[in-house]
Design an enzyme around this catalytic site. Structure first.
Site, mmCIF file in Angstrom:
data_model
loop_
_atom_site.group_PDB
_atom_site.id
_atom_site.type_symbol
_atom_site.label_atom_id
_atom_site.label_comp_id
_atom_site.label_asym_id
_atom_site.label_seq_id
_atom_site.Cartn_x
_atom_site.Cartn_y
_atom_site.Cartn_z
ATOM 1 N N GLY A 74 0.781 -1.183 -0.006
ATOM 2 C CA GLY A 74 0.021 0.125 0.054
ATOM 3 C C GLY A 74 0.922 1.307 0.003
ATOM 4 C CB THR A 75 3.809 2.077 1.949
ATOM 5 O OG1 THR A 75 3.368 1.874 3.116
ATOM 6 C CG2 THR A 75 4.840 3.520 2.080
ATOM 7 C CG ASN A 157 -5.510 3.592 9.176
ATOM 8 O OD1 ASN A 157 -5.737 4.636 8.294
ATOM 9 N ND2 ASN A 157 -4.196 3.590 9.993
ATOM 10 C CD GLN A 185 -7.051 -0.562 7.287
ATOM 11 O OE1 GLN A 185 -7.945 -1.537 7.770
ATOM 12 N NE2 GLN A 185 -5.989 -0.876 7.631
ATOM 13 C CB THR A 243 12.710 -9.165 -10.030
ATOM 14 O OG1 THR A 243 13.833 -8.886 -10.877
ATOM 15 C CG2 THR A 243 12.235 -10.628 -10.243
ATOM 16 C CB CYS A 335 2.597 4.973 12.994
ATOM 17 S SG CYS A 335 2.695 4.506 11.249
HETATM 18 N N1 PLP Z 1 -2.775 2.716 3.722
HETATM 19 C C1 PLP Z 1 -3.820 2.302 4.664
HETATM 20 C C2 PLP Z 1 -4.991 2.928 4.951
HETATM 21 C C3 PLP Z 1 -3.134 1.619 5.577
HETATM 22 O O1 PLP Z 1 -3.925 0.848 6.658
HETATM 23 C C4 PLP Z 1 -1.922 0.847 5.310
HETATM 24 C C5 PLP Z 1 -1.340 -0.044 6.404
HETATM 25 O O2 PLP Z 1 -1.692 -0.244 7.485
HETATM 26 C C6 PLP Z 1 -1.216 1.291 4.323
HETATM 27 C C7 PLP Z 1 -1.482 2.434 3.636
HETATM 28 C C8 PLP Z 1 0.278 0.835 4.064
HETATM 29 O O3 PLP Z 1 0.194 -0.401 3.471
HETATM 30 P P1 PLP Z 1 1.489 -1.483 3.497
HETATM 31 O O4 PLP Z 1 1.506 -1.883 4.857
HETATM 32 O O5 PLP Z 1 1.005 -2.392 2.373
HETATM 33 O O6 PLP Z 1 2.560 -0.682 2.775
#
Ligand code: PLP
Length: 393
Positions: A74-75, A157, A185, A243, A335
């Site tokens: 997600g990041t 989240n 989420q 990859t 976090c």
């Molecule tokens: N965005 C939201 C709303 C999330 O809850 C999270 C993970 O907690 C992320 C992004 C980040 O995802 P990832 O852990 O796959 O990098």
């Protein structure tokens, strides 16, 4: 699968790898380790497996397979979406306007803050209401230019609020803005369809729905202007070089398939368990706020998501107390867990001062049982009363 010796109530942080997902991944972790970009037979089998997963996920969100780009999570998807669109806008717009809000995950918030700090974007934050909704009208009020990017999360989240992304997209498109939503989420927990939401870009992550960690996707609607933000071998049409994580992507596809099935079969049961948890805690512990949507209307809160703020209690102490009792829970986002600082989300919700440090997020899954819920209610009650007594609150 349950976590041995623990009651796992932190499914918004990550989920158990489904045994059926592991089974689907195994051939690509063992015998077929070929690089999916290779030319020989095992490589072409790996490539077919990647493309099968792409098709499953595309069908699930109402997209075309060539609109799905696999990433490391997600990041990364959030970063490519935001920085990629800003880069593509750049030749025309020297400092494009980006509209977002104070409740976003750090993957979006910190990306935007970094771009704003170096004067690459003009950042506007739309206001949020007390239940954590970012209303289309608030987004509309923040628009000042004729084009730019809007990034508002589908579901939060920390507090589970589900936003009206369709309403936001309609307003954004009228003004010529591109729309991104972080659906990390929501994807796999409620129906997510890119046309219903009206979005141009959407991020999701496998580990939130029974898939492996370290794999995600970015949906990019055909015709959306986006540039790569990192460069290399040119995989994923040059938008995401590197990859292929074949096993991870296959696992994501299988997890998505299973999640689609579970949305149909398990959502009602999970919502009932969540309601049992919410009424047990709200009814048993005075001076408690249910954070996020309180109206109880269907579709406003993620099915497995419950979050609270307790007066006169440190959420971090509560999480430690629950851990000692064998319960995995969190104060909110990963976090802010373990820190005594209230999260940016609770600050934005403007909770009363004596509640803001007392947050607890409990997130359920299809593996959660009623017996576990009842044990958690008792444990939370005991811990909150104990902490209030110790600190004289
Ligand atoms: N965005 C939201 C709303 C999330 O809850 C999270 C993970 O907690 C992320 C992004 C980040 O995802 P990832 O852990 O796959 O990098």
């Amino acid at each position: 699968m349950a976590m041995s010796n623990h009651i796992y109530m932190d499914n918004a942080a990550t989920t158990a790898l489904d045994p059926q997902v592991l089974e689907a991944m195994m051939p690509y972790l063992t015998d077929n380790y070929a690089n999916a970009s290779g030319t020989y037979n095992p490589a072409s089998k790996a490539r077919s497996a990647v493309n099968k997963a792409r098709k499953i996920i595309a069908d699930m969100i109402g997209a075309e397979p060539d609109e799905i780009f696999f990433t490391s999570g997600g990041t990364e998807s959030d970063n490519i979406a935001i920085q990629g669109v800003v880069r593509a806008l750049f030749p025309k717009e020297k400092r494009p306007e980006v509209i977002s809000d104070d409740l976003e995950h750090p993957a979006v918030r910190e990306t935007l803050k970094a771009l704003a700090k170096t004067h690459l974007i003009d950042l506007k934050m739309a206001s949020t209401d007390i239940e954590g909704f970012i209303l289309p009208s608030a987004v509309s009020d923040s628009i000042h230019k004729h084009c730019g990017l809007i990034s508002v999360m589908h579901a939060n989240n920390e507090i589970g609020t589900i936003n009206d992304i369709r309403g936001i997209s309609e307003i954004a498109h009228e003004q010529g803005y591109t729309v991104h939503t972080d659906a990390v989420q929501s994807f796999g927990h409620i129906p997510v369809n890119v046309d219903m939401l009206g979005v141009d870009l959407l991020s999701a992550s496998a580990h939130k729905l029974g898939g492996p960690k370290g794999v995600g996707l970015l949906y990019v609607r055909r015709g959306t202007a986006i540039s790569p933000i990192m460069f290399g071998g040119g995989q994923e049409k040059g938008l995401r070089s590197g990859t292929y994580n074949t096993a991870g992507i296959v696992g994501f596809g299988r997890a998505a398939e299973l999640a689609a099935e579970r949305i149909r079969t398990d959502s009602d049961r999970i919502i009932k368990l969540r309601e049992r948890l919410v009424s047990g805690i709200m009814g048993g512990i005075p001076h408690t706020i249910l954070t996020g949507p309180v109206s109880g209307t269907d579709g406003q809160r993620l099915p497995g998501h419950a979050s609270f703020a307790f007066k006169g209690v440190q959420g971090s102490s509560l999480v430690i107390g629950l851990d000692i009792k064998g319960i995995c829970a969190s104060t909110g986002s990963a976090c802010s867990a373990g820190s005594n600082e209230p999260s940016h989300v609770l600050r934005a919700l403007k909770l009363p001062a004596d509640y803001i440090n007392g947050s607890l997020r409990l997130s359920l899954s299809h593996n959660t049982t009623a017996e576990e819920v009842d044990k958690v209610i008792e444990a939370v009650k005991n811990e909150v009363f104990k902490l209030r007594e110790i600190f004289g609150n």
